[in-house]
Design an enzyme around this catalytic site. Structure first.
Site, PDB file in Angstrom:
ATOM      1  N   SER A   1       1.098  -0.439  -2.756  1.00 45.70           N
ATOM      2  CA  SER A   1      -0.339  -0.710  -2.694  1.00 45.70           C
ATOM      3  C   SER A   1      -0.508  -2.164  -2.256  1.00 45.70           C
ATOM      4  O   SER A   1       0.443  -2.955  -2.332  1.00 45.70           O
ATOM      5  CB  SER A   1      -0.953  -0.526  -4.087  1.00 45.70           C
ATOM      6  OG  SER A   1      -2.259  -1.061  -4.153  1.00 45.70           O
TER       7      SER A   1
ATOM      8  N   TYR B   1      -0.720  -1.241 -13.372  1.00 49.11           N
ATOM      9  CA  TYR B   1      -0.614  -0.716 -12.002  1.00 49.11           C
ATOM     10  C   TYR B   1       0.039  -1.750 -11.079  1.00 49.11           C
ATOM     11  O   TYR B   1       0.923  -1.444 -10.288  1.00 49.11           O
ATOM     12  CB  TYR B   1      -2.017  -0.353 -11.510  1.00 49.11           C
ATOM     13  CG  TYR B   1      -2.083   0.312 -10.144  1.00 49.11           C
ATOM     14  CD1 TYR B   1      -1.826   1.676  -9.997  1.00 49.11           C
ATOM     15  CD2 TYR B   1      -2.445  -0.410  -9.007  1.00 49.11           C
ATOM     16  CE1 TYR B   1      -1.916   2.299  -8.753  1.00 49.11           C
ATOM     17  CE2 TYR B   1      -2.542   0.198  -7.760  1.00 49.11           C
ATOM     18  CZ  TYR B   1      -2.277   1.556  -7.635  1.00 49.11           C
ATOM     19  OH  TYR B   1      -2.372   2.154  -6.395  1.00 49.11           O
TER      20      TYR B   1
END
Ligand SMILES: NC(=O)c1ccc[n+]([C@@H]2O[C@H](COP(=O)([O-])OP(=O)(O)OC[C@H]3O[C@@H](n4cnc5c(N)ncnc54)[C@H](O)[C@@H]3O)[C@@H](O)[C@H]2O)c1
Length: 270
Positions: A154, A167
């Site tokens: 990401s 995350y």
């Protein structure tokens, strides 16, 4: 004209919908058969809807609509034995394995002091151990043929994104994992790269996701601009990411490995 991945076989995790489906369909459109894997069930901790077996069936239908073959498997990427079975069945039915896209992941934002131990553990289990399991289950099939492995991280694996300590931790781990596997798999001519999208319009952003993020941002509004893209685009589309997966899967990128491929509209420089 031959497709850009003509004759190859790919395995994509998290393929029931969103980016995973876009990758499977894009690779099929360019000539690949595809093994599509998804848990098709309740995801831990998230505030957006989970995918269903009907979603995975729809991905199969869209792959087959490209005149390519699909093998589907309902497997949790936390289940190494299940992934090995799926990879073995895919190779038995489709004949080989050339491309792996470890795309399955979860995201459950919240301020740092609201990340319970089980939330941290679940995110690491799916986003890190699940990616490791995917490589461990598939790389032995790739070894004799060479191939390309794409680990989906990401923009949160290139720079910090706020309100997601768990995350962000997981996506930086995926970035490091790609380099580590790339190093040892290079002697088999297997390439391993990490992929770093900015915000993508998928079901991950639906349900209560925006409200959850908004509530977190209200606690520290100074951090909100960290989500701003450099290019004038609010959110990208799954197909934008699939175009780059296709490049990494194809022989066009045959000397690209251990690389951090940003499809991030410049967010990591903003
Ligand atoms: N959407 C974004 O803005 C964005 C941005 C950057 C990176 N990412 C990453 O891209 C990847 C794909 O996300 P998306 O946006 O398509 O989300 P999504 O929620 O729409 O799709 C993810 C898919 O993964 C599956 N999945 C989740 N946990 C699984 C498990 N344990 N085993 C098997 N399958 C599982 C889900 O069922 C779902 O079908 C994820 O790794 C995500 O972290 C997303």
């Amino acid at each position: 004209m031959a497709g850009r991945v003509e004759g190859k076989v790919a395995l994509v995790t998290g393929a029931a919908r969103g980016q995973g489906r876009a990758h499977a369909v894009r690779l099929a459109a360019e000539g690949a058969d595809v093994v599509v894997v998804d848990v098709c069930g309740q995801l831990p901790d998230v505030t957006y809807p989970s995918a269903s077996e009907e979603d995975l069936d729809e991905t199969v239908r869209q792959v087959e609509a490209q005149d390519r073959r699909a093998v589907s498997a309902v497997v949790d990427v936390r289940d190494l034995a299940g992934l090995k079975e799926a990879a073995g069945r895919g190779v038995a039915e489709l004949g080989r394995l050339d491309v792996v896209v470890a795309n399955a992941g979860i995201c459950s934002p919240r301020p740092w002091d609201q990340v319970a131990p089980e939330v941290f553990a679940n995110t690491l289990d799916v986003n890190v151990t699940g990616v490791w399991n995917t490589v461990m289950a598939t790389a032995p099939h790739l070894a004799s043929a060479g191939g390309s492995i794409v680990l989906v991280s990401s923009a949160a694996g290139l720079k910090v994104q706020p309100f997601m300590v768990h995350y962000t931790t997981s996506k930086w781990a995926v970035r490091g994992m790609a380099k580590a596997f790339a190093t040892e798999l290079a002697k088999h001519s297997i390439r391993v790269n990490s992929l770093h999208p900015t915000g993508v319009a998928t079901p991950m952003g639906e349900g209560d996701m925006q409200a959850t993020l908004g509530a977190a941002m209200a606690g520290d509004p100074r951090l909100a601009p960290m989500f701003s893209n450099l290019l004038p685009v609010q959110v990208t589309q799954p197909e934008d990411v699939a175009d780059v997966v296709l490049f990494l899967a194809s022989d066009e990128s045959r000397y690209v490995t251990a690389h951090e491929m940003a499809v991030d509209a410049g967010v990591s420089e903003f």
